[in-house]
Design an enzyme around this catalytic site. Structure first.
Site, PDB file in Angstrom:
ATOM      1  N   HIS A  27      -5.515   3.194   1.348  1.00  0.00           N
ATOM      2  CA  HIS A  27      -4.575   4.250   1.766  1.00  0.00           C
ATOM      3  C   HIS A  27      -5.037   4.981   3.033  1.00  0.00           C
ATOM      4  O   HIS A  27      -4.264   5.197   3.958  1.00  0.00           O
ATOM      5  CB  HIS A  27      -4.393   5.284   0.654  1.00  0.00           C
ATOM      6  CG  HIS A  27      -3.973   4.689  -0.663  1.00  0.00           C
ATOM      7  ND1 HIS A  27      -3.193   3.566  -0.751  1.00  0.00           N
ATOM      8  CD2 HIS A  27      -4.201   5.067  -1.948  1.00  0.00           C
ATOM      9  CE1 HIS A  27      -2.981   3.279  -2.023  1.00  0.00           C
ATOM     10  NE2 HIS A  27      -3.584   4.170  -2.774  1.00  0.00           N
ATOM     11  N   ASP A  71       0.917  -1.132   0.000  1.00  0.00           N
ATOM     12  CA  ASP A  71       0.000   0.000   0.000  1.00  0.00           C
ATOM     13  C   ASP A  71       0.954   1.178   0.000  1.00  0.00           C
ATOM     14  O   ASP A  71       1.632   1.438   1.005  1.00  0.00           O
ATOM     15  CB  ASP A  71      -0.882   0.022   1.253  1.00  0.00           C
ATOM     16  CG  ASP A  71      -1.852   1.202   1.198  1.00  0.00           C
ATOM     17  OD1 ASP A  71      -1.394   2.332   0.962  1.00  0.00           O
ATOM     18  OD2 ASP A  71      -3.063   0.999   1.372  1.00  0.00           O
ATOM     19  N   HIS A  72       1.060   1.885  -1.116  1.00  0.00           N
ATOM     20  CA  HIS A  72       2.195   2.808  -1.235  1.00  0.00           C
ATOM     21  C   HIS A  72       2.124   3.954  -0.225  1.00  0.00           C
ATOM     22  O   HIS A  72       3.128   4.611   0.020  1.00  0.00           O
ATOM     23  CB  HIS A  72       2.372   3.294  -2.669  1.00  0.00           C
ATOM     24  CG  HIS A  72       1.446   4.376  -3.112  1.00  0.00           C
ATOM     25  ND1 HIS A  72       0.156   4.130  -3.490  1.00  0.00           N
ATOM     26  CD2 HIS A  72       1.613   5.711  -3.242  1.00  0.00           C
ATOM     27  CE1 HIS A  72      -0.417   5.274  -3.841  1.00  0.00           C
ATOM     28  NE2 HIS A  72       0.445   6.256  -3.698  1.00  0.00           N
TER      29      HIS A  72
END
Ligand code: BG6
Length: 522
Positions: free
Chosen positions: A267, A204-205
């Protein structure tokens, strides 16, 4: 991390001791190498790490995709979005030289995703590259820059044909991890049949972003913050994601998923879990993830009454969502969502966590805003609330809105702030892009900033009933989002929505950033 650094004041030993770092004998295979994600994110991140000397010694990068092309064409695509470093002059000067070297360690294999023959070709290519290894090990990292429809079949094909028998194997995958609890479980079960949890890195950046990584240090390294972040002092929390552009070109993908699956369920929920979790036993991966799962399990599924959905409409020369050719004309997929989550534990019970996310808004910004309760009434006439703001992007900052006496003879309190703007405080900081930080973590074998399987499961439990209602799966009519103009702050209903949960919006003339003019405030 060297011994010397570990001994420094403020060192966080458990964050530095990573698993099994790969320092040599490694091949990185990027699956989906001709696609958008690989070109825009994966290769630029690999290049950034390469030019700073962070990739394992003698590393090779291999692209794999269906498109037939030679190495020259692959190199063109591979470096299409790579540009010289903006915050390191020395690296910028060596850009051409480094790009040449990067291309020289990169090669390409074309093949299908669903046939063993393709993966066997890939294996042959990888083994050729590994031939003149001095070491015994053959470490392989597989980065899946692929659409979810082929995740499982590729993961199987890789395990069967390209898995290294005498080294480490790691697989990096990225959302969407299914569309609801059931489809996610199906996908995870299929993946875990082939790949062990400690070989799997779910990106999950947002977990690679500097300010998110900073949160645990801010919260647990500062006694006064740790002591005040709870239901006794906090009135409400807002996690806001704003983008100034619409679905431009991605309407097809987006419409199927909507803003909640695109941004909130992953996010923003990750951000919430780091913000709300209890202090972990240590900062090691499993201790951190245990606490994240624990706090997420305290959140009940989101209630319909706690949700506001929006969809953008045309404004001036800007198109509405329905004007996107790839979007069905009658789509009710939300491009904006506000929702309130409740964390039922002793620290947070009764404190609304308001998540807001939208496309085609008036600005691009991601921030966390913690608003404290009113100062006890009696001595002040209408004094502003304290707020702690963590700006995740653009331009990382932490600031605390507080009250101070207007200097001079006046006896008035005015809102001011304690300001930690990174650019001002850490003047030479080179903040890595999220993907750079995460790929480096995967090379180090550090799972702290990746999503564990049970985290995903509980995240979907919170969102699935709401999503099924929006998708019309509950046998009822699908809720219709309210309209908001492209380039606006979002649906006009949003201010009433946040006010319902106790948020008090500072009025513009009262609060001036970055300076308060004393004369004008008298
Ligand atoms: C992606 C979403 O996961 O995150 C996109 O699919 C969104 O729609 C993007 O634009 C936002 O990432 P960032 O790093 O630009 O905030």
């Amino acid at each position: 991390m060297s011994q010397q650094q570990s001994g420094k004041r403020g060192a966080i030993p458990s964050m530095e001791t990573s698993g099994d770092a790969l320092t040599e004998d490694t091949v990185v295979v990027v699956l989906g190498a001709s696609g958008d994600l690989a070109q825009k994110k994966t290769f630029p991140a690999l290049f950034a790490l390469f030019q700073q000397g962070f990739l394992p010694k003698g590393v090779h990068i291999v692209g794999y995709a269906r498109t037939k092309m030679d190495d020259d064409e692959f190199h063109k695509r591979q470096t299409k979005y790579i540009s010289p470093s903006k915050d390191d002059e020395d690296l910028a000067k060596k850009f051409d030289e480094n790009i040449k070297a990067f291309k020289s360690i990169s090669s390409y294999v074309a093949g299908p995703y669903d046939e063993d023959s393709g993966f066997q070709n890939l294996l042959k290519h990888v083994e050729d590259l590994e031939k003149d290894r001095k070491g015994e090990k053959r470490n392989r990292i597989f980065y899946m820059a692929l659409p979810p429809s082929v995740f499982t079949v590729v993961a199987k094909g890789l395990k069967k044909n390209v898995y290294s028998k005498d080294g480490s194997n790691r697989i990096i995958i990225e959302k969407p991890f299914g569309k609801d609890l059931e489809s996610c479980r199906e996908m995870m079960t299929a993946l875990s049949a082939e790949w062990a949890e400690n070989e799997t890195y779910r990106i999950d950046h947002y977990l690679g972003k500097e300010m998110i990584k900073n949160m645990l240090v801010l919260r647990f390294g500062n006694v006064f913050l740790d002591a005040s972040l709870n239901r006794n002092f906090v009135s409400n929390v807002q996690i806001t994601f704003k983008e100034p552009f619409g679905t431009e070109g991605r309407g097809g993908y987006f419409d199927e998923f909507g803003i909640i699956r695109d941004v909130c369920q992953n996010h923003l929920l990750q951000t919430l879990s780091v913000l709300a979790m209890e202090r972990p036993v240590s900062f090691s991966a499993e201790d951190v993830r245990d606490e994240k799962v624990k706090v997420l399990r305290c959140i009940p599924p989101i209630a319909r009454k706690d949700v506001l959905l929006g969809q953008y409409t045309a404004s001036g020369d800007k198109p509405g969502y329905h004007d996107d050719d790839t979007v069905p004309k009658d789509s009710v997929s939300p491009t904006y969502a506000a929702m309130t989550l409740w964390v039922n534990n002793p620290r947070w019970e009764g404190v609304p966590f308001i998540m807001k996310a939208g496309k085609a808004l008036n600005e691009g910004k991601v921030e966390v805003r913690i608003q404290f309760k009113d100062a006890t009434q009696g001595i002040f006439n209408d004094i502003s609330r304290n707020e702690l703001v963590l700006r995740i992007q653009p331009s990382e900052a932490v600031y605390m809105k507080m009250n101070a006496k207007l200097p001079g003879f006046a006896t008035r309190a005015v809102p001011v702030e304690l300001d930690l703007t990174y650019k001002k405080r850490f003047t030479d900081a080179k903040i890595p892009q999220a993907y750079e930080a995460l790929i480096l973590d995967a090379l180090k074998g550090d799972h702290s900033n990746f999503v564990r399987d049970d985290e995903l499961d509980v995240a979907w439990k919170i969102f699935t009933p709401l999503l099924h209602w929006i998708d019309g799966k509950e046998g009822e009519e699908r809720p219709k989002p309210v309209g908001y103009e492209y380039g606006s702050r979002g649906p006009k209903e949003i201010d009433d929505f946040t006010a319902r949960y106790g948020y008090v919006r500072a009025t513009g003339d009262e609060y001036q950033w970055p300076q308060t003019n004393v004369a004008a405030s008298l």
